[in-house]
Write an enzyme that holds these catalytic residues in place. Structure first.
Site, mmCIF file in Angstrom:
data_model
loop_
_atom_site.group_PDB
_atom_site.id
_atom_site.type_symbol
_atom_site.label_atom_id
_atom_site.label_comp_id
_atom_site.label_asym_id
_atom_site.label_seq_id
_atom_site.Cartn_x
_atom_site.Cartn_y
_atom_site.Cartn_z
ATOM 1 N N TYR A 182 0.837 -1.191 0.000
ATOM 2 C CA TYR A 182 0.000 0.000 0.000
ATOM 3 C C TYR A 182 0.880 1.253 0.000
ATOM 4 O O TYR A 182 2.008 1.242 0.512
ATOM 5 C CB TYR A 182 -0.844 0.053 1.269
ATOM 6 C CG TYR A 182 -2.088 -0.783 1.281
ATOM 7 C CD1 TYR A 182 -3.091 -0.602 0.331
ATOM 8 C CD2 TYR A 182 -2.311 -1.703 2.295
ATOM 9 C CE1 TYR A 182 -4.263 -1.341 0.378
ATOM 10 C CE2 TYR A 182 -3.488 -2.443 2.361
ATOM 11 C CZ TYR A 182 -4.456 -2.253 1.398
ATOM 12 O OH TYR A 182 -5.617 -2.981 1.455
ATOM 13 N N ASN A 206 -9.769 1.163 -2.822
ATOM 14 C CA ASN A 206 -9.673 -0.115 -2.113
ATOM 15 C C ASN A 206 -11.006 -0.475 -1.472
ATOM 16 O O ASN A 206 -11.559 0.313 -0.701
ATOM 17 C CB ASN A 206 -8.600 -0.039 -1.022
ATOM 18 C CG ASN A 206 -8.413 -1.378 -0.333
ATOM 19 O OD1 ASN A 206 -8.183 -2.399 -0.981
ATOM 20 N ND2 ASN A 206 -8.515 -1.388 0.989
ATOM 21 N N GLU A 207 -11.509 -1.641 -1.827
ATOM 22 C CA GLU A 207 -12.756 -2.162 -1.244
ATOM 23 C C GLU A 207 -13.853 -1.096 -1.228
ATOM 24 O O GLU A 207 -14.550 -0.896 -0.238
ATOM 25 C CB GLU A 207 -12.485 -2.706 0.173
ATOM 26 C CG GLU A 207 -11.567 -3.921 0.146
ATOM 27 C CD GLU A 207 -11.221 -4.439 1.527
ATOM 28 O OE1 GLU A 207 -11.155 -3.624 2.469
ATOM 29 O OE2 GLU A 207 -11.008 -5.647 1.670
ATOM 30 N N GLU A 239 -6.534 -10.496 -1.531
ATOM 31 C CA GLU A 239 -6.236 -10.547 -0.095
ATOM 32 C C GLU A 239 -6.668 -11.908 0.431
ATOM 33 O O GLU A 239 -7.821 -12.099 0.815
ATOM 34 C CB GLU A 239 -6.960 -9.447 0.689
ATOM 35 C CG GLU A 239 -6.448 -8.038 0.452
ATOM 36 C CD GLU A 239 -7.109 -7.027 1.384
ATOM 37 O OE1 GLU A 239 -7.856 -7.435 2.298
ATOM 38 O OE2 GLU A 239 -6.878 -5.817 1.199
#
Length: 643
Positions: free
Chosen positions: A75, A179-180, A260
């Site tokens: 990240y 992200n997500e 993930e």
């Protein structure tokens, strides 16, 4: 003439150029990635350079390579690199480009998760707290102020990344956008489209851009966008076939990707330490690889939330300093049973690298160190807040003070005499307040837990609230996590006003060689928030010192610790589960005594004979095996809708 003929042969395909064109792309027809035109499947592991000292980057990357990984995933925390608007830091432990070059030299490809939001159990999910200076801002949306800040940041970050793309000779094969996002309430496709265009503008059209969401239809509905390849994430004990069928509803063709695959889980203060059994990880990893899928192990090494970088979840639970994650490599980079279990599975599907695995780094128990009380925070206020107080009729938040991390002291005068009257916070203390009247401790107010407190004092006495920011929410809709006193406080029926607020820069004081000591006869005996200092020397005559170690806090309650000016992070052994803090050897010196400074917020040993102890093993005081409960464990939406 000969040169022209040769050129014609090469152009016609009868010869080969000296160098081949590097490429990384998606082959939808064959459901795979293509690397330099050949089918390619990666096995990757997550490592966060921001959680590991630069000194140890090479050691950790080599261990990952020797486990059989093709790639690493990392990240980019925006707030780590832009602590103030327009102030950028890519030096030392923040030298992302050096980290990428190390990975490339070791032979690891890179999957870059560029944000701007990353989650990562990192403070505010990587978003800078200064974004909240516009109180009405809607983060992770097409709010114009948010987009303007994102555009400026990406205009700095992405041009730095472009030379490191695989097709440009670097290691970066794919780049994640946001992200997500499917787990966020906004569901703003204009925002995702803006990010896609921004990334294309700076990185070009060749790089593979992707998204990651939980393997549920509800998450993929708002987390995906045409032009961004959709991947999923899930943990052990998941039905692998069903999880990838969820990806297939969004991406009917192309490579299967679990971005993930959870090798462990995070810890919160006051909750059991999470331990996920190695056989469960090995079994599901093998199933993923048997599907021919690409996989990233999150985390392969967790590392440490040094300083103030830990995040928190809703309902408010702050994460611990250790981000060990029960990963294959421990917080300190130690080889674990899980490391070898994962390596064995990988070896079933590809050839493992030849050669020795770098060993676990040795640890050393330096023993006990005596500390002496310097004074209370109120006694040392002039050293910690050199610019003095900010005056305001009503309380200001940390962001209004431009105090983005750490601590601030709020002071007002008692308007009249009080005898066990109720001070009410209306849950407006974010996150913890240590209360005193003229230096005499009254108790603690804490977000969600302790909202009222009895106060005794005379008119005109100083009512002090030392406020601790324990970490901003990193996941879900409440990333706009304001800190400090965020509502008016009442004492009995009186609204308190006329505040003096002291932003505290304790880090600056400690790093500046702070060694002030009030004469012992004047040191307060009260158990209010206090500073302690001591020093220790590395033993002579023992080879290869200094070594890594762990700091233990016998008899201490809760606070912050610095060694040689480096902020190790928060300790809270009275609550657990983490009882020791990791101390990397690169912050220790053998040429002179090492300084320890502790801010104890509650209760310790008194004025003298205070001890801390350096030990050679980490200590977590509770474990919980989530065997058989993985669906609940790995459902991040439970943080938004707790059962």
């Amino acid at each position: 003439m000969f040169a022209l003929v040769l050129l014609h042969f090469v152009a016609a395909g009868f010869g080969s150029p000296v160098t081949s064109q590097r490429s990384f792309e998606i082959d939808y027809a064959r459901n795979c990635f293509l690397k330099d035109g050949k089918p390619f499947r990666y096995i990757s592991g997550s490592i966060h350079y921001a959680r590991i000292p630069r000194f140890y980057w090479k050691d950790r990357l080599l261990k990952m390579k020797m486990a059989g990984l093709d790639a690493i995933q990392t990240y980019v925390p925006w707030n780590f690199h832009e602590p103030e608007p327009g102030v950028y830091n890519f030096r030392d432990d923040r030298d992302l480009e050096y980290f990428l070059k190390l990975a490339d030299e070791i032979g690891l490809l890179v999957i870059l998760r560029a944000g701007p939001y990353i989650c990562a159990e990192w403070d505010m999910g990587g978003l800078p707290a200064w974004l909240l200076e516009k109180e009405s801002i809607v983060l992770r949306s097409s709010d114009p102020d948010y987009l303007a800040a994102v555009g400026r940041w990406m205009g700095v970050l992405l041009p730095k990344m472009k030379p490191h793309l695989y097709q440009n000779g670097g290691p970066i094969i794919t780049v994640q956008v946001e992200n997500e996002y499917g787990s966020y309430f906004a569901c703003d496709f204009h925002y995702l489209r803006y990010l896609k265009n921004l990334f294309r503008q700076y990185l070009g059209n060749e790089v593979v851009l992707f998204t990651t969401d939980g393997a549920r239809n509800i998450f993929l509905r708002c987390g995906t966008l045409q032009g961004l390849y959709s991947t999923v994430d899930f943990g052990p004990h998941t039905n692998v076939t069903a999880a990838f069928l969820t990806q297939r509803r969004t991406e009917p063709q192309g490579p299967l990707v679990n971005s993930e695959f959870y090798t462990g889980w995070l810890d919160h203060w006051g909750h059991p330490h999470n331990v996920i059994p190695s056989p469960a990880i090995a079994k599901t990893l093998s199933e993923i690889l048997a599907h021919g899928a690409n996989v990233n192990l999150y985390m392969f090494i967790g590392g440490t939330n040094f300083g103030y970088w830990n995040g928190a979840n809703i309902p408010y639970m702050a994460q611990s300093t250790s981000y060990d994650y029960d990963a294959p490599l421990s917080e300190a980079g130690d080889l674990t049973e899980k490391y070898f279990a994962v390596r064995e599975v990988i070896g079933m599907y590809k050839d493992l690298p030849k050669g020795p695995i770098p060993p676990t780094t040795p640890k050393f128990a330096y023993g006990e160190v005596k500390l002496m009380k310097v004074g209370t925070v109120t006694e040392l206020l002039n050293y910690f807040s050199t610019s003095g107080p900010i005056k305001s009729m009503y309380p200001l938040t940390f962001v209004q003070l431009k105090q983005y991390f750490g601590y601030a002291l709020y002071r007002t005068k008692l308007p009249r005499n009080y005898s066990k009257e109720i001070l009410s916070s209306f849950d407006g203390i974010h996150d913890r307040a240590y209360i005193s009247v003229d230096g005499i401790p009254q108790g603690i107010l804490e977000r969600r837990k302790f909202l009222k407190l009895n106060i005794t004092g005379n008119a005109g006495a100083n009512l002090d609230l030392l406020i601790e920011n324990m970490g901003r929410v990193n996941y879900g809709r409440y990333n706009n996590d304001f800190k400090g006193v965020i509502v008016n406080l009442t004492l009995a029926q009186d609204i308190l006003f006329d505040w003096e607020i002291y932003p505290l820069d304790i880090d600056r004081a400690v790093q500046g060689g702070f060694n002030h000591r009030i004469s012992e006869k004047n040191v307060s005996t009260y158990e209010g928030p206090s500073v302690y200092t001591g020093n220790f020397s590395i033993p002579s005559g023992i080879p290869d010192l200094p070594q890594d170690t762990y700091l233990k806090f016998p008899g201490w309650t809760k606070g912050q610790v610095w060694i040689n000016g480096f902020n190790l992070g928060r300790y809270w052994p009275s609550l657990g589960p983490q009882l020791t803090l990791f101390v990397p050897k690169d912050i220790l010196v053998s040429s002179s005594p090492n300084n320890i400074t502790i801010l104890e917020l509650e209760k310790s040993c008194g004025i003298q004979n205070c001890l801390v102890e350096f030990v050679d093993k980490p200590i977590f005081n509770k474990t919980l095996d989530y065997e058989g409960n993985f669906e609940k464990l790995f459902s991040k939406d439970l943080w938004l809708n707790p059962m």
